[in-house]
Design a protein around this motif. Sequence first.
Motif, mmCIF file in Angstrom:
data_model
loop_
_atom_site.group_PDB
_atom_site.id
_atom_site.type_symbol
_atom_site.label_atom_id
_atom_site.label_comp_id
_atom_site.label_asym_id
_atom_site.label_seq_id
_atom_site.Cartn_x
_atom_site.Cartn_y
_atom_site.Cartn_z
ATOM 1 N N MET A 1 0.524 13.713 103.210
ATOM 2 C CA MET A 1 -0.905 13.923 103.421
ATOM 3 C C MET A 1 -1.454 14.873 102.353
ATOM 4 S SD MET A 1 -1.650 12.164 106.165
ATOM 5 C CE MET A 1 -3.131 12.860 106.870
ATOM 6 N N ALA A 2 -2.736 14.689 102.020
ATOM 7 C CA ALA A 2 -3.339 15.524 100.994
ATOM 8 C C ALA A 2 -3.533 16.935 101.480
ATOM 9 C CB ALA A 2 -4.682 14.923 100.567
ATOM 10 N N ASP A 3 -3.306 17.883 100.579
ATOM 11 C CA ASP A 3 -3.523 19.289 100.880
ATOM 12 C C ASP A 3 -4.930 19.643 100.411
ATOM 13 O OD1 ASP A 3 -1.737 22.367 100.097
ATOM 14 O OD2 ASP A 3 -3.495 21.975 101.324
ATOM 15 N N HIS A 4 -5.902 19.600 101.329
ATOM 16 C CA HIS A 4 -7.298 19.770 100.953
ATOM 17 C C HIS A 4 -7.600 21.204 100.518
ATOM 18 C CE1 HIS A 4 -8.363 15.747 102.352
ATOM 19 N NE2 HIS A 4 -7.626 15.987 103.423
ATOM 20 N N SER A 5 -6.764 22.149 100.875
ATOM 21 C CA SER A 5 -7.027 23.535 100.483
ATOM 22 C C SER A 5 -6.939 23.729 98.976
ATOM 23 C CB SER A 5 -6.022 24.467 101.178
ATOM 24 O OG SER A 5 -4.699 24.187 100.722
ATOM 25 N N GLN A 6 -6.280 22.829 98.280
ATOM 26 C CA GLN A 6 -6.145 22.934 96.834
ATOM 27 C C GLN A 6 -7.064 21.968 96.103
ATOM 28 O OE1 GLN A 6 -2.050 22.458 95.752
ATOM 29 N NE2 GLN A 6 -1.306 23.935 97.226
ATOM 30 N N ALA A 7 -7.860 21.193 96.819
ATOM 31 C CA ALA A 7 -8.704 20.185 96.194
ATOM 32 C C ALA A 7 -9.826 20.837 95.386
ATOM 33 C CB ALA A 7 -9.290 19.265 97.257
ATOM 34 N N PRO A 8 -10.229 20.224 94.260
ATOM 35 C CA PRO A 8 -11.318 20.774 93.458
ATOM 36 C C PRO A 8 -12.640 20.746 94.223
ATOM 37 C CG PRO A 8 -10.058 19.128 92.234
ATOM 38 C CD PRO A 8 -9.615 19.042 93.642
ATOM 39 N N ASN B 1 -15.594 19.969 92.817
ATOM 40 C CA ASN B 1 -16.383 18.835 92.350
ATOM 41 C C ASN B 1 -16.082 17.605 93.206
ATOM 42 O OD1 ASN B 1 -16.690 16.270 90.616
ATOM 43 N ND2 ASN B 1 -17.879 17.791 89.479
ATOM 44 N N PRO B 2 -17.114 16.929 93.765
ATOM 45 C CA PRO B 2 -16.866 15.793 94.680
ATOM 46 C C PRO B 2 -16.059 14.665 94.039
ATOM 47 C CG PRO B 2 -19.152 16.502 94.814
ATOM 48 C CD PRO B 2 -18.553 17.244 93.655
ATOM 49 N N VAL B 3 -16.376 14.341 92.788
ATOM 50 C CA VAL B 3 -15.654 13.248 92.122
ATOM 51 C C VAL B 3 -14.197 13.626 91.902
ATOM 52 C CG1 VAL B 3 -15.516 11.828 90.044
ATOM 53 C CG2 VAL B 3 -17.755 12.420 91.003
ATOM 54 N N LEU B 4 -13.967 14.835 91.392
ATOM 55 C CA LEU B 4 -12.589 15.285 91.169
ATOM 56 C C LEU B 4 -11.833 15.415 92.478
ATOM 57 C CD1 LEU B 4 -13.091 18.026 88.415
ATOM 58 C CD2 LEU B 4 -12.339 15.662 88.133
ATOM 59 N N ARG B 5 -12.550 15.777 93.554
ATOM 60 C CA ARG B 5 -11.903 15.896 94.852
ATOM 61 C C ARG B 5 -11.400 14.539 95.343
ATOM 62 N NH1 ARG B 5 -15.956 17.258 98.170
ATOM 63 N NH2 ARG B 5 -15.999 19.365 97.264
ATOM 64 N N VAL B 6 -12.221 13.502 95.130
ATOM 65 C CA VAL B 6 -11.810 12.150 95.524
ATOM 66 C C VAL B 6 -10.570 11.725 94.745
ATOM 67 C CG1 VAL B 6 -12.457 9.712 95.471
ATOM 68 C CG2 VAL B 6 -14.102 11.412 96.271
ATOM 69 N N ILE B 7 -10.588 11.984 93.435
ATOM 70 C CA ILE B 7 -9.438 11.615 92.601
ATOM 71 C C ILE B 7 -8.203 12.399 93.029
ATOM 72 C CG2 ILE B 7 -8.524 11.651 90.251
ATOM 73 C CD1 ILE B 7 -11.395 11.266 89.249
ATOM 74 N N TYR B 8 -8.396 13.694 93.272
ATOM 75 C CA TYR B 8 -7.270 14.548 93.677
ATOM 76 C C TYR B 8 -6.666 14.059 94.984
ATOM 77 C CZ TYR B 8 -4.761 18.675 95.318
ATOM 78 O OH TYR B 8 -3.793 19.515 95.807
ATOM 79 N N ASN B 9 -7.504 13.794 95.979
ATOM 80 C CA ASN B 9 -6.997 13.349 97.278
ATOM 81 C C ASN B 9 -6.318 11.988 97.183
ATOM 82 O OD1 ASN B 9 -7.926 15.671 98.557
ATOM 83 N ND2 ASN B 9 -9.907 14.767 99.087
ATOM 84 N N HIS B 10 -6.858 11.137 96.316
ATOM 85 C CA HIS B 10 -6.253 9.807 96.134
ATOM 86 C C HIS B 10 -4.832 9.927 95.600
ATOM 87 C CE1 HIS B 10 -5.733 5.620 95.048
ATOM 88 N NE2 HIS B 10 -5.586 5.947 93.767
ATOM 89 N N TYR B 11 -4.647 10.780 94.601
ATOM 90 C CA TYR B 11 -3.328 10.899 93.979
ATOM 91 C C TYR B 11 -2.409 11.880 94.703
ATOM 92 C CZ TYR B 11 -4.434 8.000 89.963
ATOM 93 O OH TYR B 11 -4.746 6.934 89.163
ATOM 94 N N ASN B 12 -2.927 12.618 95.640
ATOM 95 C CA ASN B 12 -2.096 13.605 96.333
ATOM 96 C C ASN B 12 -1.561 13.088 97.657
ATOM 97 O OD1 ASN B 12 -1.008 16.224 96.013
ATOM 98 N ND2 ASN B 12 -2.349 16.997 97.618
#
Length: 552
Positions: free
Chosen positions: A1-8, A10-21
């Motif tokens: 599962m994605a660790d949202h506490s480390q997500a950027p 920026n909304p776009v970067l957050r989506v990319i981060y969560n997708h790859y995490n």
Amino acid sequence: MADHSQAPSNPVLRVIYNHYNDTTARRSPEQIEREKKIFGMTFNRWLLFPAAFIFQAICGSLYAWSVFNDPIDKLIYGVNASGKANEHNAVISFYIAVGCFGCSAAINGPWLERVGPRKASLVGTTLFFIGNMVASIGIHFKIIGLIYFGYGVIGGGGLGLCYISPVSALQKWFPDRRGLAAGFAVCGFGAGSIALAKVPDPLTKAIGLTNTFITLGCCYFAIMFCCCLVFRIPPPGFTVNGLDVYRNKVDSNGDIEAFTTQKTASNMRDPASTMTLIDSIFSNEYRLIYLMFFGNSLAGLVFLSRLATIVVDIFDKPPATGATIVSINGGFNLAGRLFFATASDKIGRKTSYIIMLVVQVVVLATLPTIMENKNYPAFLAAIWMLTACYGGGFGCIPAFLCDMFGPSNIGALHGIILTAWAIAGVGGGLLFTKIYNDLVGGGGYTVKDVWIYAINFYWILAIASVGFLIIGFVKTTIRDRLMPKREGEFSRLRVFGRIIRLGSFGVEFVSKDKEEAEWSAFVNSRSSPDTLQEVDSRMHRDGKAELDELKM
């Protein structure tokens, strides 16, 4: 599962981060039970081998696109007095497809791991079918842009997803034979490129170009759909031949051998099973493997694509001989994929790449002399060895990545690393062509001169040599990366499965028993209350899906 506490932020970067995490498979208990059966019978993992081979063989039809170039160009642009097409743009469809192939594999890898190989392969199959249908419309109405969009964008994107789906499944079902599983899957891709290249020409003469795309698209879809039904991932707790999906040795109760508590066992699995995709992508080892794979792929993509031309121009053979040599060369590509991948189960992935890169370096260094002396038998032996090593790189890479970063990340990492292949093909091809054209066009050379190829061999040789040097710095397994160094140790490498230490004490060859003892001591040291509390906290945060994964 994605660790949202480390997500950027920026909304776009957050989506990319969560997708790859997030690469956690999501399956209901009902789905897990259903996947234990196939057509009313108990599922057998060996069914994946023929299904993956056939599925990949159809994906390999991408490499047979060249047989469509001339018919499409003549149909859309007409022919001149010499019977040639007035323009030659159909080949651009292939370049677009290769680019979308790599991008799709890199982007959709995490989604594949979440939804499973069956759904992912079905989506890829459907996209490939739609792409063929759109291309057929473009051919019928003579609109080259529709062919680009249909086969290139839609079809290429679907093929990228199709390519990585069976590989991901096989790596999870065959922890005991990862190399064999990977090699068998990707050699299907090579076989398809040989076999299916013979189909379009007679079919086009019989039913026309438009109907050929419709017919092939429908046949491909039907066969690939049946193969998709076989693809699945193992149930939680799956073990085979004393190994779990992470290649940990387990006892008859499913616990890791020599460890007594589940918490200790979970902590033992922690390095491989909980390494996130983001961590894997930005790790030093993945960067090094990416560059090494680029070095291993370059010669095969750039030089061997001109093999028929070299046979005709340098060795004065007829065009029919050049075509025959290319076909035989395809067989060595296929054989190399299976041979080196299977051998890597015995001698190790890193050792296999060392062998492949050494062979390529030697061949590239000697080819100019061989061609200058017009030694045709030596030339054939050299290029076939080069091709086998090029194919072997594709056969070994899925198992190598699975060993390094765990089976939950294999789909995405395999997809991303294919961009190295795409960059090598496009960038290397453009550079080779520019040097070639400059020498022939204004450099005073003719197509019969060896130098127009030899000068290209040298920069390809340099890149292959860098790839060979890089592989020496790759720590090949989770164990190699995490096991503490001995006092005075400054480097280590693994050769034929054994650790060799270099340090102030000299050179030490570590026995298997000593390695196991040191690793066990390291695992026990990680089982402190603080560490266990951290593991429990993570399992609580990530929920039942992650807990099931840790218990596998």
